[in-house]
Design a protein around this motif. Structure first.
Motif, mmCIF file in Angstrom:
data_model
loop_
_atom_site.group_PDB
_atom_site.id
_atom_site.type_symbol
_atom_site.label_atom_id
_atom_site.label_comp_id
_atom_site.label_asym_id
_atom_site.label_seq_id
_atom_site.Cartn_x
_atom_site.Cartn_y
_atom_site.Cartn_z
ATOM 1 N N MET A 28 0.658 34.179 3.814
ATOM 2 C CA MET A 28 0.659 33.356 4.986
ATOM 3 C C MET A 28 1.675 33.753 5.902
ATOM 4 O O MET A 28 2.720 34.193 5.766
ATOM 5 C CB MET A 28 1.299 31.788 4.674
ATOM 6 C CG MET A 28 0.069 31.113 3.679
ATOM 7 S SD MET A 28 0.857 29.375 3.190
ATOM 8 C CE MET A 28 -0.158 28.967 1.800
ATOM 9 N N THR A 29 1.375 33.319 7.284
ATOM 10 C CA THR A 29 2.378 33.725 8.517
ATOM 11 C C THR A 29 3.522 32.675 8.116
ATOM 12 O O THR A 29 3.234 31.554 7.686
ATOM 13 C CB THR A 29 1.538 33.553 9.770
ATOM 14 O OG1 THR A 29 1.396 32.098 10.081
ATOM 15 C CG2 THR A 29 0.622 34.342 9.993
ATOM 16 N N ALA A 80 2.353 29.271 9.348
ATOM 17 C CA ALA A 80 1.385 28.699 8.215
ATOM 18 C C ALA A 80 2.254 28.196 7.021
ATOM 19 O O ALA A 80 1.932 27.191 6.391
ATOM 20 C CB ALA A 80 0.353 29.677 7.640
ATOM 21 N N GLY A 88 3.623 24.693 7.935
ATOM 22 C CA GLY A 88 2.513 23.734 7.644
ATOM 23 C C GLY A 88 2.298 23.501 6.346
ATOM 24 O O GLY A 88 2.109 22.267 5.905
ATOM 25 N N TYR A 89 2.156 24.520 5.721
ATOM 26 C CA TYR A 89 1.853 24.455 4.043
ATOM 27 C C TYR A 89 2.866 23.526 3.225
ATOM 28 O O TYR A 89 2.531 22.716 2.582
ATOM 29 C CB TYR A 89 1.580 25.738 3.503
ATOM 30 C CG TYR A 89 1.225 25.629 1.870
ATOM 31 C CD1 TYR A 89 0.097 25.296 1.221
ATOM 32 C CD2 TYR A 89 2.462 26.215 1.073
ATOM 33 C CE1 TYR A 89 -0.196 25.465 0.134
ATOM 34 C CE2 TYR A 89 2.137 26.234 -0.006
ATOM 35 C CZ TYR A 89 0.894 25.766 -1.008
ATOM 36 O OH TYR A 89 0.753 25.595 -2.112
ATOM 37 N N ARG A 128 -9.929 34.193 8.350
ATOM 38 C CA ARG A 128 -9.493 33.555 9.509
ATOM 39 C C ARG A 128 -10.141 32.426 10.052
ATOM 40 O O ARG A 128 -9.947 31.051 10.191
ATOM 41 C CB ARG A 128 -9.294 34.445 10.748
ATOM 42 C CG ARG A 128 -8.491 34.007 11.805
ATOM 43 C CD ARG A 128 -8.288 35.021 13.165
ATOM 44 N NE ARG A 128 -9.786 35.244 13.699
ATOM 45 C CZ ARG A 128 -9.925 36.349 14.348
ATOM 46 N NH1 ARG A 128 -8.893 36.916 14.746
ATOM 47 N NH2 ARG A 128 -11.209 36.483 14.897
ATOM 48 N N TYR A 140 -4.537 27.792 4.374
ATOM 49 C CA TYR A 140 -3.413 27.942 5.435
ATOM 50 C C TYR A 140 -3.192 29.516 5.598
ATOM 51 O O TYR A 140 -2.969 30.141 6.565
ATOM 52 C CB TYR A 140 -1.948 27.652 4.570
ATOM 53 C CG TYR A 140 -1.629 26.272 5.227
ATOM 54 C CD1 TYR A 140 -1.001 25.913 6.348
ATOM 55 C CD2 TYR A 140 -2.022 25.021 4.365
ATOM 56 C CE1 TYR A 140 -0.917 24.676 7.005
ATOM 57 C CE2 TYR A 140 -1.654 23.569 4.848
ATOM 58 C CZ TYR A 140 -1.110 23.538 6.241
ATOM 59 O OH TYR A 140 -0.928 22.251 6.618
ATOM 60 N N ARG A 179 -5.445 31.115 8.252
ATOM 61 C CA ARG A 179 -4.972 30.704 9.648
ATOM 62 C C ARG A 179 -4.224 31.955 10.193
ATOM 63 O O ARG A 179 -3.641 31.839 11.345
ATOM 64 C CB ARG A 179 -4.157 29.340 9.581
ATOM 65 C CG ARG A 179 -4.972 28.246 9.415
ATOM 66 C CD ARG A 179 -4.075 27.096 9.296
ATOM 67 N NE ARG A 179 -4.930 25.744 8.954
ATOM 68 C CZ ARG A 179 -4.483 24.639 8.771
ATOM 69 N NH1 ARG A 179 -3.125 24.582 8.923
ATOM 70 N NH2 ARG A 179 -5.259 23.618 8.131
ATOM 71 N N ARG A 180 -3.909 33.065 9.605
ATOM 72 C CA ARG A 180 -3.215 34.121 10.004
ATOM 73 C C ARG A 180 -3.600 34.627 11.166
ATOM 74 O O ARG A 180 -2.602 34.684 12.219
ATOM 75 C CB ARG A 180 -3.035 35.425 8.945
ATOM 76 C CG ARG A 180 -4.442 35.885 9.002
ATOM 77 C CD ARG A 180 -4.392 37.571 8.212
ATOM 78 N NE ARG A 180 -3.895 37.192 6.820
ATOM 79 C CZ ARG A 180 -3.314 37.788 6.094
ATOM 80 N NH1 ARG A 180 -2.659 38.939 6.664
ATOM 81 N NH2 ARG A 180 -3.138 37.608 4.611
ATOM 82 N N ASP A 213 -2.341 32.167 13.954
ATOM 83 C CA ASP A 213 -0.872 31.958 14.422
ATOM 84 C C ASP A 213 -0.380 33.335 15.105
ATOM 85 O O ASP A 213 0.897 33.365 15.814
ATOM 86 C CB ASP A 213 -0.235 31.879 13.052
ATOM 87 C CG ASP A 213 -0.538 30.589 12.345
ATOM 88 O OD1 ASP A 213 -1.015 29.580 13.174
ATOM 89 O OD2 ASP A 213 -0.341 30.707 11.084
#
Lengths: 152, 142
Positions: free
Chosen positions: A99-100, A103, A106-107, B45, B134, B137-138, B141
Motif C-alpha cells: 500500500m501507499t 492507502a 485509510g486502511y 488499480r 487498498y 489504490r496505488r 494515490d
C-alpha cells in the motif's frame, strides 16, 4: 519492542523504544488507569495504583522532566498504538505491504472502526496525543473514558 | 502510436509502461512484458470500477497485436497473464483459489505470494479483500 496495553475496553498493542518509554506513554494515555506488559510477559507496569513508586524504581523521579526530554519517542509510541492483539499487529504489517502511505492510513482507520467495540476510543486518543506531543496544538484529544468499577 | 500503445492508453494509461514500449521498437517480447506488467498494475488499480474494460479491451488488444505479428511466445504469455488476472478477480471476489496449482512467473507483481502471506495471518477473508482493495489504490494515490 511490542507491548500490550492493559485496559477494560478493546485489545491494543504499542511499539516502544524501551519498556519505560511505553510505560510513560500508557500512563499519559490512560491517566494512570491503564497498564502495559511486554509480549514475553516479563515486564509489566502497575494499573491504577503504584505508578509513583514504579517510576521511582525505574529511576524516574521527575515525570514532567522525563516527558519533556523524551517527547518525540513517546509520541512515536503513541502513534504506533493499534487495535487488536499481537497476532493482529503482525497481520497488519503483512496487509500494508503493497500500500501507499495514504492507502495505509485509510486502511488503518477502516480496520480500527471495524474492530472497535468500546465507546472508549483508545486508539484515536493515542494518535491525537501523539500529534499534541509533536507540537500540533490544534489536535483535539478525545477524553479518556475508562470505566473503573470500585467497591461500595 | 502503435496498437499496443493504444491498448495501454485505453486500458490503464500507464506512462511508465508506455515509455518502455516506445523505447523498445521491434521487440515484441519486451513490449509484451511491459504491457503485461502494466496490465497487472492496472488490474489492481482499477479493479473496482473498470474490471470488464481491462479484461475485454486491454488484454484482448494486446493479444491481437501479438497474434497479428505471429509471436506464439507472446500469445502463450498472454494466456498465462489472463489466467493470473482471472485468479486476482477470483481472490478479490472471495472465491477460494488453489494456489498450489498456479504457475506464476517471476517477473510479475508478487501479488500471489502476498496473498499467501495474508492467508497465513489472522486476517479474515473480508479483511484480506479490504487490504487488497487498498493496495489496488496505488495508482490513484501517486
Amino acid at each position: 519492542m511490542i507491548c500490550e496495553i492493559i485496559n477494560p475496553s478493546d485489545p491494543y498493542t504499542m511499539e516502544c523504544e524501551t519498556f519505560l518509554i511505553g510505560a510513560v506513554a500508557v500512563a499519559l494515555l490512560g491517566n494512570g488507569k491503564m497498564g502495559l506488559h511486554s509480549e514475553d510477559g516479563e515486564l509489566s507496569t502497575p494499573i491504577l495504583f503504584g505508578w509513583d513508586d514504579w517510576f521511582k524504581g525505574e529511576g524516574v523521579t521527575d515525570l514532567s522532566a522525563f516527558l519533556d526530554e523524551n517527547k518525540a519517542i513517546i509520541a512515536d509510541a503513541l502513534r504506533s498504538v493499534r487495535i487488536g492483539d499481537f497476532a493482529d499487529r503482525r497481520a497488519e504489517a503483512v496487509a500494508i505491504k503493497h500500500m501507499t502511505p495514504a492507502a495505509v492510513q485509510g486502511y488503518r482507520a477502516e480496520i480500527h472502526d471495524a474492530r472497535r467495540t468500546s465507546m472508549n476510543d483508545i486508539g484515536s486518543r493515542a494518535w491525537q496525543l501523539a500529534k499534541r506531543l509533536r507540537g500540533d496544538d490544534t489536535a483535539e484529544v478525545p477524553a479518556e473514558k475508562t470505566i473503573v468499577l470500585t467497591g461500595p | 502510436m502503435s496498437n499496443t500503445l493504444q491498448a495501454l492508453e485505453v486500458g490503464i494509461g500507464s506512462q511508465a509502461a508506455a515509455k518502455i514500449v516506445a523505447g523498445d521498437d521491434g521487440q515484441l517480447k519486451a513490449r509484451f512484458m511491459a504491457a503485461g506488467i502494466a496490465v497487472l498494475h492496472g488490474s489492481m488499480r482499477d479493479i473496482q470500477s473498470r474490471r470488464d474494460e481491462w479484461l475485454s479491451s486491454t488484454v484482448m488488444s494486446i493479444g491481437q497485436v501479438a497474434m497479428d505479428e505471429g509471436d506464439d511466445l507472446t500469445v502463450e504469455r498472454l494466456r498465462k497473464t489472463m489466467a493470473r488476472l482471472r485468479t486476482l478477480n477470483a481472490m478479490l471476489e472471495g472465491v477460494p483459489v488453489d494456489l498450489e496449482r498456479l504457475s506464476v512467473d517471476d517477473d510479475c507483481l508478487p501479488i500471489l505470494d502476498w496473498f499467501k502471506e495474508l492467508q497465513a495471518t489472522t486476517l479474515s477473508q473480508n479483511d484480506i479483500t479490504l487490504a487488497m482493495t487498498y493496495a489496488a489504490r496505488r495508482g490513484k494515490d501517486e
